[in-house]
Design a protein around this motif. Sequence first.
Motif, PDB file in Angstrom:
ATOM      1  N   PHE A 201      39.463  32.726  47.237  1.00 47.60           N
ATOM      2  CA  PHE A 201      38.516  33.598  46.501  1.00 47.60           C
ATOM      3  C   PHE A 201      38.235  32.572  45.318  1.00 47.60           C
ATOM      4  N   ASN A 202      37.012  32.526  44.805  1.00 45.95           N
ATOM      5  CA  ASN A 202      36.737  31.882  43.622  1.00 45.95           C
ATOM      6  C   ASN A 202      36.445  32.990  42.636  1.00 45.95           C
ATOM      7  N   LEU A 203      37.039  32.941  41.399  1.00 41.66           N
ATOM      8  CA  LEU A 203      37.092  33.953  40.622  1.00 41.66           C
ATOM      9  C   LEU A 203      36.502  33.240  39.210  1.00 41.66           C
ATOM     10  N   ASN A 204      35.791  34.079  38.234  1.00 45.62           N
ATOM     11  CA  ASN A 204      35.184  33.490  37.213  1.00 45.62           C
ATOM     12  C   ASN A 204      36.525  33.183  36.124  1.00 45.62           C
ATOM     13  N   LYS A 205      36.287  32.146  35.596  1.00 42.47           N
ATOM     14  CA  LYS A 205      37.127  31.463  34.484  1.00 42.47           C
ATOM     15  C   LYS A 205      36.390  31.492  33.160  1.00 42.47           C
ATOM     16  N   PRO A 206      36.945  31.941  32.121  1.00 42.13           N
ATOM     17  CA  PRO A 206      36.058  31.782  30.870  1.00 42.13           C
ATOM     18  C   PRO A 206      35.673  30.676  30.468  1.00 42.13           C
ATOM     19  N   ARG A 207      34.533  30.773  29.501  1.00 42.96           N
ATOM     20  CA  ARG A 207      34.249  29.412  29.015  1.00 42.96           C
ATOM     21  C   ARG A 207      34.378  30.022  27.448  1.00 42.96           C
ATOM     22  N   ILE A 208      35.384  29.158  26.857  1.00 42.49           N
ATOM     23  CA  ILE A 208      35.689  29.597  25.481  1.00 42.49           C
ATOM     24  C   ILE A 208      36.482  28.321  24.924  1.00 42.49           C
ATOM     25  N   GLY A 209      35.933  28.280  23.799  1.00 45.90           N
ATOM     26  CA  GLY A 209      36.377  26.934  23.062  1.00 45.90           C
ATOM     27  C   GLY A 209      37.873  27.211  22.543  1.00 45.90           C
ATOM     28  N   GLY A 210      38.245  26.053  21.929  1.00 43.17           N
ATOM     29  CA  GLY A 210      39.400  25.770  21.177  1.00 43.17           C
ATOM     30  C   GLY A 210      40.880  26.296  22.152  1.00 43.17           C
ATOM     31  N   TYR A 211      41.736  26.689  21.426  1.00 41.01           N
ATOM     32  CA  TYR A 211      42.921  27.075  22.317  1.00 41.01           C
ATOM     33  C   TYR A 211      43.020  28.483  22.650  1.00 41.01           C
ATOM     34  N   GLN A 212      41.580  29.298  22.229  1.00 36.89           N
ATOM     35  CA  GLN A 212      41.686  30.769  22.617  1.00 36.89           C
ATOM     36  C   GLN A 212      41.578  30.995  24.190  1.00 36.89           C
ATOM     37  N   TYR A 213      42.339  32.373  24.535  1.00 38.48           N
ATOM     38  CA  TYR A 213      42.249  32.693  25.838  1.00 38.48           C
ATOM     39  C   TYR A 213      41.216  33.984  26.046  1.00 38.48           C
ATOM     40  N   LEU A 218      37.681  37.399  34.050  1.00 40.49           N
ATOM     41  CA  LEU A 218      38.552  37.343  35.010  1.00 40.49           C
ATOM     42  C   LEU A 218      38.598  38.914  35.813  1.00 40.49           C
ATOM     43  N   LYS A 219      39.051  39.728  35.012  1.00 40.37           N
ATOM     44  CA  LYS A 219      39.347  41.083  35.169  1.00 40.37           C
ATOM     45  C   LYS A 219      38.290  41.666  35.987  1.00 40.37           C
ATOM     46  N   THR A 220      37.074  41.642  35.480  1.00 41.12           N
ATOM     47  CA  THR A 220      35.857  42.163  35.979  1.00 41.12           C
ATOM     48  C   THR A 220      35.337  41.555  37.379  1.00 41.12           C
ATOM     49  N   SER A 221      35.456  40.104  37.158  1.00 38.60           N
ATOM     50  CA  SER A 221      35.145  39.471  38.535  1.00 38.60           C
ATOM     51  C   SER A 221      35.789  39.861  39.438  1.00 38.60           C
ATOM     52  N   PHE A 222      37.333  40.056  39.418  1.00 39.56           N
ATOM     53  CA  PHE A 222      38.025  40.476  40.409  1.00 39.56           C
ATOM     54  C   PHE A 222      37.704  41.830  41.017  1.00 39.56           C
ATOM     55  N   LEU A 223      37.527  42.745  39.890  1.00 39.87           N
ATOM     56  CA  LEU A 223      36.999  44.153  40.145  1.00 39.87           C
ATOM     57  C   LEU A 223      35.699  44.378  40.921  1.00 39.87           C
ATOM     58  N   TYR A 224      34.781  43.494  40.670  1.00 40.17           N
ATOM     59  CA  TYR A 224      33.509  43.524  41.517  1.00 40.17           C
ATOM     60  C   TYR A 224      33.648  42.909  42.630  1.00 40.17           C
ATOM     61  N   LEU A 225      34.425  41.873  42.882  1.00 39.31           N
ATOM     62  CA  LEU A 225      34.596  41.130  44.192  1.00 39.31           C
ATOM     63  C   LEU A 225      35.156  42.345  45.105  1.00 39.31           C
ATOM     64  N   LEU A 244      43.981  37.721  47.799  1.00 38.45           N
ATOM     65  CA  LEU A 244      43.631  38.173  46.800  1.00 38.45           C
ATOM     66  C   LEU A 244      44.236  37.778  45.558  1.00 38.45           C
ATOM     67  N   CYS A 245      45.750  38.279  45.871  1.00 38.67           N
ATOM     68  CA  CYS A 245      46.633  37.975  44.663  1.00 38.67           C
ATOM     69  C   CYS A 245      47.032  36.571  44.425  1.00 38.67           C
ATOM     70  N   ALA A 246      47.100  35.881  45.545  1.00 37.22           N
ATOM     71  CA  ALA A 246      47.374  34.439  45.335  1.00 37.22           C
ATOM     72  C   ALA A 246      46.017  33.909  44.674  1.00 37.22           C
ATOM     73  N   SER A 247      44.762  34.242  44.954  1.00 35.19           N
ATOM     74  CA  SER A 247      43.569  33.544  44.131  1.00 35.19           C
ATOM     75  C   SER A 247      43.655  33.921  42.760  1.00 35.19           C
ATOM     76  N   PHE A 248      43.912  35.189  42.405  1.00 32.68           N
ATOM     77  CA  PHE A 248      43.962  35.837  41.122  1.00 32.68           C
ATOM     78  C   PHE A 248      45.091  35.057  40.279  1.00 32.68           C
ATOM     79  N   GLN A 249      46.214  34.963  40.929  1.00 30.75           N
ATOM     80  CA  GLN A 249      47.276  34.445  40.223  1.00 30.75           C
ATOM     81  C   GLN A 249      46.895  32.849  39.844  1.00 30.75           C
ATOM     82  N   ARG A 250      46.305  32.202  40.744  1.00 36.04           N
ATOM     83  CA  ARG A 250      46.049  30.658  40.319  1.00 36.04           C
ATOM     84  C   ARG A 250      45.061  30.586  39.557  1.00 36.04           C
ATOM     85  N   THR A 251      44.252  31.599  39.278  1.00 34.96           N
ATOM     86  CA  THR A 251      43.078  31.395  38.455  1.00 34.96           C
ATOM     87  C   THR A 251      43.892  31.469  37.105  1.00 34.96           C
ATOM     88  N   VAL A 252      44.487  32.492  36.945  1.00 33.17           N
ATOM     89  CA  VAL A 252      45.501  32.952  35.647  1.00 33.17           C
ATOM     90  C   VAL A 252      46.170  31.776  35.155  1.00 33.17           C
TER      91      VAL A 252
END
Length: 340
Positions: A201-213, A218-225, A244-252
Amino acid sequence: MDNITILGIESSCDDTSAAVIRNGELLSNVIANQDVHIAYGGVVPELASRAHQLNIVPTIHQAIKNASVSLSEIHAIAYTRGPGLMGSLLVGTSFAKGLALSLGVPLIDVNHLKAHVLVHFIHDNTPNFKPPTFPFLCLLVSGGNSQIVLVKSYSEMEIIGQTIDDAAGEAFDKCAKILGGPYPGGPFVDVMAQQGDAYAFNLNKPRIGGYQYSFSGLKTSFLYLVRDEMKKNPAFIEQRKTDLCASFQRTVVEILMEKLLKASQDYHISTIALAGGVSANSALRKAVENYAHIYNWTTFVPKLAFTTDNAAMVAITGMYKFKAGEYSDISLTPFAKTLV
Ligand code: KG4
Protein backbone atom coordinates in the motif's frame (compact mmCIF):
# COMPACT_ATOMS: atom_id res chain seq x y z
CA MET A 1 36.66 11.22 43.73
CA ASP A 2 36.98 7.46 43.25
CA ASN A 3 34.17 5.05 42.54
CA ILE A 4 31.49 7.62 41.83
CA THR A 5 28.28 5.75 42.63
CA ILE A 6 24.95 7.19 41.52
CA LEU A 7 21.44 5.94 42.19
CA GLY A 8 19.07 6.84 39.33
CA ILE A 9 15.28 7.01 39.70
CA GLU A 10 12.88 7.15 36.73
CA SER A 11 9.10 7.58 37.05
CA SER A 12 8.10 9.85 34.15
CA CYS A 13 5.37 7.70 32.63
CA ASP A 14 4.27 4.15 33.41
CA ASP A 15 7.56 2.43 34.31
CA THR A 16 9.06 2.68 37.78
CA SER A 17 12.79 2.13 37.50
CA ALA A 18 15.89 2.38 39.69
CA ALA A 19 19.51 1.79 38.70
CA VAL A 20 22.97 2.02 40.19
CA ILE A 21 25.96 3.14 38.17
CA ARG A 22 29.55 3.21 39.40
CA ASN A 23 32.08 5.12 37.30
CA GLY A 24 29.82 4.72 34.27
CA GLU A 25 29.50 0.99 34.75
CA LEU A 26 26.00 -0.38 35.20
CA LEU A 27 25.64 -2.35 38.45
CA SER A 28 21.86 -2.76 38.36
CA ASN A 29 18.78 -1.61 36.45
CA VAL A 30 15.39 -2.68 37.77
CA ILE A 31 12.16 -1.83 35.93
CA ALA A 32 8.65 -2.41 37.29
CA ASN A 33 6.12 -2.25 34.44
CA GLN A 34 2.47 -1.35 35.00
CA ASP A 35 0.08 -3.84 33.41
CA VAL A 36 -2.90 -1.94 34.82
CA HIS A 37 -3.07 0.24 31.65
CA ILE A 38 -3.46 -2.60 29.13
CA ALA A 39 -7.21 -2.84 29.66
CA TYR A 40 -7.60 0.89 28.86
CA GLY A 41 -5.59 0.91 25.61
CA GLY A 42 -3.28 3.65 26.90
CA VAL A 43 -1.63 5.04 30.01
CA VAL A 44 -4.14 6.35 32.60
CA PRO A 45 -2.22 9.06 34.51
CA GLU A 46 -4.03 8.61 37.82
CA LEU A 47 -3.44 4.85 37.79
CA ALA A 48 0.20 5.38 36.82
CA SER A 49 0.85 7.61 39.87
CA ARG A 50 -0.77 5.09 42.19
CA ALA A 51 1.25 2.22 40.73
CA HIS A 52 4.48 4.25 41.11
CA GLN A 53 3.64 4.69 44.80
CA LEU A 54 3.31 0.94 45.18
CA ASN A 55 6.41 0.11 43.13
CA ILE A 56 8.96 2.71 44.10
CA VAL A 57 10.18 1.29 47.42
CA PRO A 58 10.59 -2.34 46.25
CA THR A 59 12.16 -1.21 42.95
CA ILE A 60 14.81 0.94 44.65
CA HIS A 61 15.42 -1.72 47.27
CA GLN A 62 15.97 -4.33 44.53
CA ALA A 63 18.30 -2.05 42.54
CA ILE A 64 20.49 -1.44 45.62
CA LYS A 65 20.49 -5.16 46.40
CA ASN A 66 21.31 -6.24 42.82
CA ALA A 67 24.18 -3.75 42.70
CA SER A 68 25.58 -5.15 45.97
CA VAL A 69 26.13 -1.67 47.33
CA SER A 70 24.97 -0.11 50.58
CA LEU A 71 23.12 3.20 50.74
CA SER A 72 26.16 4.74 52.45
CA GLU A 73 28.18 4.18 49.25
CA ILE A 74 25.81 6.30 47.11
CA HIS A 75 27.33 9.69 46.23
CA ALA A 76 24.22 11.30 44.71
CA ILE A 77 20.58 10.65 43.81
CA ALA A 78 19.65 11.42 40.20
CA TYR A 79 15.97 11.55 39.29
CA THR A 80 13.83 12.39 36.26
CA ARG A 81 12.46 15.91 36.67
CA GLY A 82 10.55 15.90 33.34
CA PRO A 83 9.08 15.86 30.81
CA GLY A 84 6.40 13.34 31.69
CA LEU A 85 3.12 12.88 33.54
CA MET A 86 3.00 15.25 36.51
CA GLY A 87 1.56 12.73 38.99
CA SER A 88 4.15 10.12 37.98
CA LEU A 89 7.03 12.58 38.15
CA LEU A 90 5.96 13.73 41.62
CA VAL A 91 6.38 10.22 43.01
CA GLY A 92 10.01 9.86 41.84
CA THR A 93 10.87 13.47 42.64
CA SER A 94 9.51 13.33 46.19
CA PHE A 95 11.20 10.02 46.88
CA ALA A 96 14.53 11.24 45.47
CA LYS A 97 14.39 14.39 47.59
CA GLY A 98 13.59 12.46 50.75
CA LEU A 99 16.35 9.93 50.15
CA ALA A 100 18.96 12.57 49.27
CA LEU A 101 18.08 14.53 52.43
CA SER A 102 18.21 11.49 54.66
CA LEU A 103 21.55 10.30 53.22
CA GLY A 104 23.00 13.82 53.15
CA VAL A 105 24.05 13.50 49.48
CA PRO A 106 23.44 15.81 46.49
CA LEU A 107 20.23 15.65 44.52
CA ILE A 108 20.55 15.82 40.72
CA ASP A 109 17.65 16.57 38.38
CA VAL A 110 17.73 14.88 34.98
CA ASN A 111 15.93 15.76 31.76
CA HIS A 112 14.30 12.54 30.53
CA LEU A 113 15.04 13.28 26.85
CA LYS A 114 18.70 14.05 27.43
CA ALA A 115 18.90 10.83 29.44
CA HIS A 116 17.58 8.82 26.46
CA VAL A 117 20.41 10.26 24.35
CA LEU A 118 23.11 9.48 26.95
CA VAL A 119 22.10 5.82 27.07
CA HIS A 120 24.99 5.25 24.65
CA PHE A 121 27.51 6.05 27.41
CA ILE A 122 26.47 3.26 29.79
CA HIS A 123 29.13 0.56 30.17
CA ASP A 124 27.26 -2.69 30.61
CA ASN A 125 29.88 -5.36 29.98
CA THR A 126 29.58 -5.12 26.20
CA PRO A 127 32.89 -6.32 24.74
CA ASN A 128 34.85 -3.53 22.97
CA PHE A 129 32.46 -0.91 24.38
CA LYS A 130 32.97 2.41 22.60
CA PRO A 131 30.65 5.39 23.17
CA PRO A 132 29.93 7.96 20.45
CA THR A 133 32.27 10.90 19.99
CA PHE A 134 30.95 14.48 19.99
CA PRO A 135 29.34 15.96 18.02
CA PHE A 136 26.80 13.36 16.95
CA LEU A 137 23.20 13.32 15.80
CA CYS A 138 20.61 11.35 17.73
CA LEU A 139 17.22 10.39 16.35
CA LEU A 140 15.12 10.31 19.50
CA VAL A 141 11.83 8.58 18.78
CA SER A 142 9.34 7.58 21.45
CA GLY A 143 5.67 7.63 22.36
CA GLY A 144 5.84 11.34 23.08
CA ASN A 145 8.71 12.67 20.94
CA SER A 146 10.29 12.53 17.50
CA GLN A 147 13.37 14.69 17.42
CA ILE A 148 16.71 15.03 15.74
CA VAL A 149 19.12 16.16 18.43
CA LEU A 150 22.54 17.65 17.76
CA VAL A 151 24.59 16.37 20.70
CA LYS A 152 27.58 18.63 21.33
CA SER A 153 28.59 17.35 24.77
CA TYR A 154 27.12 15.46 27.73
CA SER A 155 25.11 18.55 28.63
CA GLU A 156 24.83 20.62 25.47
CA MET A 157 22.13 19.32 23.14
CA GLU A 158 20.23 21.21 20.46
CA ILE A 159 16.94 19.99 19.04
CA ILE A 160 17.33 20.75 15.33
CA GLY A 161 14.09 19.12 14.22
CA GLN A 162 11.00 17.68 15.83
CA THR A 163 7.45 16.65 15.13
CA ILE A 164 4.89 19.37 14.63
CA ASP A 165 2.03 17.04 15.59
CA ASP A 166 2.12 13.34 16.57
CA ALA A 167 5.21 11.41 17.64
CA ALA A 168 6.36 8.33 15.69
CA GLY A 169 5.40 6.05 18.59
CA GLU A 170 1.92 7.55 18.72
CA ALA A 171 1.56 6.83 14.99
CA PHE A 172 2.51 3.17 15.55
CA ASP A 173 0.05 2.98 18.46
CA LYS A 174 -2.72 4.49 16.34
CA CYS A 175 -2.02 2.10 13.45
CA ALA A 176 -2.33 -0.88 15.80
CA LYS A 177 -5.54 0.53 17.29
CA ILE A 178 -7.14 0.94 13.85
CA LEU A 179 -6.30 -2.70 13.15
CA GLY A 180 -7.72 -3.86 16.50
CA GLY A 181 -4.26 -4.57 17.94
CA PRO A 182 -3.03 -4.14 21.53
CA TYR A 183 -1.49 -1.15 23.33
CA PRO A 184 1.31 -0.21 23.02
CA GLY A 185 1.01 -0.88 19.30
CA GLY A 186 4.61 -0.53 18.11
CA PRO A 187 5.77 -4.07 18.96
CA PHE A 188 2.56 -5.53 17.41
CA VAL A 189 3.03 -3.61 14.13
CA ASP A 190 6.71 -4.60 14.08
CA VAL A 191 5.94 -8.34 14.45
CA MET A 192 3.06 -8.26 11.93
CA ALA A 193 5.13 -6.27 9.43
CA GLN A 194 7.79 -8.97 9.33
CA GLN A 195 5.33 -11.26 7.54
CA GLY A 196 3.92 -8.62 5.17
CA ASP A 197 4.67 -6.82 1.91
CA ALA A 198 6.05 -3.37 2.72
CA TYR A 199 5.08 -2.07 -0.74
CA ALA A 200 1.51 -3.42 -0.79
CA PHE A 201 0.00 0.00 0.00
CA ASN A 202 1.05 3.57 -0.75
CA LEU A 203 0.45 5.95 2.14
CA ASN A 204 0.74 9.73 2.34
CA LYS A 205 4.09 11.18 3.29
CA PRO A 206 4.22 14.70 4.72
CA ARG A 207 5.58 17.55 2.63
CA ILE A 208 7.22 19.61 5.31
CA GLY A 209 10.47 21.53 5.19
CA GLY A 210 13.65 21.49 7.25
CA TYR A 211 14.14 18.73 9.77
CA GLN A 212 10.58 18.81 11.07
CA TYR A 213 8.43 15.69 11.25
CA SER A 214 4.69 15.19 10.91
CA PHE A 215 2.77 11.95 11.33
CA SER A 216 -0.85 13.08 11.55
CA GLY A 217 -1.40 13.00 7.76
CA LEU A 218 -0.04 9.48 7.54
CA LYS A 219 -2.31 8.41 10.37
CA THR A 220 -5.35 9.88 8.63
CA SER A 221 -4.45 8.39 5.25
CA PHE A 222 -4.09 4.96 6.92
CA LEU A 223 -7.43 5.37 8.70
CA TYR A 224 -9.23 6.34 5.46
CA LEU A 225 -7.65 3.49 3.50
CA VAL A 226 -8.81 0.93 6.08
CA ARG A 227 -12.27 2.52 6.44
CA ASP A 228 -12.88 2.61 2.65
CA GLU A 229 -11.65 -0.94 2.07
CA MET A 230 -13.68 -2.30 5.00
CA LYS A 231 -16.84 -0.91 3.34
CA LYS A 232 -16.10 -3.06 0.28
CA ASN A 233 -14.78 -6.08 2.16
CA PRO A 234 -15.50 -6.49 5.91
CA ALA A 235 -12.69 -9.06 6.14
CA PHE A 236 -10.12 -6.60 4.75
CA ILE A 237 -8.23 -6.05 8.03
CA GLU A 238 -8.05 -9.76 8.78
CA GLN A 239 -6.89 -10.62 5.25
CA ARG A 240 -4.35 -7.80 4.83
CA LYS A 241 -3.16 -7.07 8.39
CA THR A 242 0.48 -7.99 7.77
CA ASP A 243 0.67 -6.00 4.50
CA LEU A 244 -0.97 -3.00 6.18
CA CYS A 245 1.52 -3.10 9.07
CA ALA A 246 4.50 -3.56 6.74
CA SER A 247 3.44 -0.66 4.50
CA PHE A 248 2.75 1.62 7.46
CA GLN A 249 6.07 0.75 9.10
CA ARG A 250 8.02 1.28 5.86
CA THR A 251 6.46 4.73 5.47
CA VAL A 252 7.28 5.78 9.06
CA VAL A 253 10.87 4.57 8.68
CA GLU A 254 11.26 6.38 5.33
CA ILE A 255 9.95 9.62 6.84
CA LEU A 256 12.34 9.32 9.81
CA MET A 257 15.37 8.40 7.71
CA GLU A 258 14.92 11.08 5.01
CA LYS A 259 15.23 13.90 7.55
CA LEU A 260 18.00 12.19 9.47
CA LEU A 261 20.01 11.84 6.25
CA LYS A 262 19.40 15.48 5.38
CA ALA A 263 20.59 16.58 8.84
CA SER A 264 23.67 14.39 8.58
CA GLN A 265 24.57 15.85 5.19
CA ASP A 266 23.82 19.49 6.08
CA TYR A 267 25.71 19.34 9.39
CA HIS A 268 28.51 17.12 8.00
CA ILE A 269 28.07 14.70 10.90
CA SER A 270 28.32 10.98 10.26
CA THR A 271 28.14 9.72 13.85
CA ILE A 272 24.50 8.76 14.22
CA ALA A 273 22.63 7.35 17.20
CA LEU A 274 19.11 6.10 17.83
CA ALA A 275 17.22 6.36 21.11
CA GLY A 276 13.73 6.03 22.62
CA GLY A 277 11.00 3.39 22.54
CA VAL A 278 10.61 3.37 18.74
CA SER A 279 14.33 2.68 18.34
CA ALA A 280 13.36 -0.92 19.21
CA ASN A 281 11.69 -1.11 15.79
CA SER A 282 13.44 -3.76 13.69
CA ALA A 283 12.93 -1.95 10.35
CA LEU A 284 14.30 1.33 11.74
CA ARG A 285 17.33 -0.46 13.19
CA LYS A 286 17.95 -2.16 9.84
CA ALA A 287 17.52 1.09 7.92
CA VAL A 288 20.13 2.82 10.11
CA GLU A 289 22.59 -0.01 9.50
CA ASN A 290 21.92 0.15 5.73
CA TYR A 291 22.53 3.88 5.69
CA ALA A 292 25.73 3.27 7.65
CA HIS A 293 27.02 1.15 4.76
CA ILE A 294 25.87 3.53 2.04
CA TYR A 295 26.87 6.83 3.67
CA ASN A 296 29.78 5.65 5.77
CA TRP A 297 28.06 6.43 9.07
CA THR A 298 29.30 5.27 12.44
CA THR A 299 26.09 4.19 14.14
CA PHE A 300 24.96 3.60 17.72
CA VAL A 301 21.81 1.54 18.13
CA PRO A 302 20.81 0.93 21.76
CA LYS A 303 20.31 -2.52 23.23
CA LEU A 304 16.59 -3.33 23.38
CA ALA A 305 16.63 -3.06 27.19
CA PHE A 306 17.75 0.57 26.88
CA THR A 307 15.16 1.65 24.31
CA THR A 308 12.31 1.85 26.82
CA ASP A 309 12.22 4.10 29.86
CA ASN A 310 14.86 3.00 32.37
CA ALA A 311 16.78 4.46 35.28
CA ALA A 312 20.21 3.44 33.95
CA MET A 313 20.04 6.39 31.55
CA VAL A 314 19.05 8.67 34.44
CA ALA A 315 21.97 7.43 36.54
CA ILE A 316 24.54 7.93 33.74
CA THR A 317 23.25 11.46 33.09
CA GLY A 318 23.40 12.08 36.84
CA MET A 319 27.00 10.91 36.88
CA TYR A 320 28.08 13.50 34.31
CA LYS A 321 26.17 16.24 36.13
CA PHE A 322 27.74 15.12 39.43
CA LYS A 323 31.21 15.38 37.89
CA ALA A 324 30.36 18.89 36.69
CA GLY A 325 29.05 19.85 40.14
CA GLU A 326 25.56 20.47 38.75
CA TYR A 327 23.42 19.70 41.78
CA SER A 328 19.76 20.62 42.23
CA ASP A 329 18.08 22.60 44.90
CA ILE A 330 15.61 20.70 47.04
CA SER A 331 12.89 23.22 46.07
CA LEU A 332 12.99 22.30 42.35
CA THR A 333 9.60 21.16 41.03
CA PRO A 334 8.97 18.65 38.20
CA PHE A 335 7.91 19.81 34.74
CA ALA A 336 5.44 18.01 32.49
CA LYS A 337 6.37 19.57 29.14
CA THR A 338 9.77 19.93 27.48
CA LEU A 339 11.92 22.68 29.00
CA VAL A 340 14.91 23.45 26.82
O1 KG4 B 1 10.24 5.75 25.02
P1 KG4 B 1 9.01 4.98 25.33
O2 KG4 B 1 9.18 3.68 26.05
O3 KG4 B 1 8.02 5.81 26.22
C1 KG4 B 1 7.23 6.85 25.87
O4 KG4 B 1 7.63 7.83 25.22
O5 KG4 B 1 6.04 6.77 26.32
O6 KG4 B 1 8.24 4.73 23.94
C2 KG4 B 1 7.07 4.00 23.85
C3 KG4 B 1 6.66 3.99 22.38
C4 KG4 B 1 5.26 3.45 22.18
O7 KG4 B 1 4.56 4.34 21.32
C5 KG4 B 1 5.50 2.09 21.50
O8 KG4 B 1 4.46 1.71 20.63
C6 KG4 B 1 6.78 2.35 20.76
O9 KG4 B 1 7.55 3.15 21.63
N1 KG4 B 1 7.49 1.11 20.42
C7 KG4 B 1 7.71 0.69 19.16
C8 KG4 B 1 8.35 -0.57 19.25
N2 KG4 B 1 8.52 -0.86 20.58
C9 KG4 B 1 7.99 0.18 21.27
N3 KG4 B 1 7.39 1.26 17.98
C10 KG4 B 1 7.72 0.58 16.87
N4 KG4 B 1 8.32 -0.64 16.88
C11 KG4 B 1 8.66 -1.24 18.04
N5 KG4 B 1 9.26 -2.43 18.03
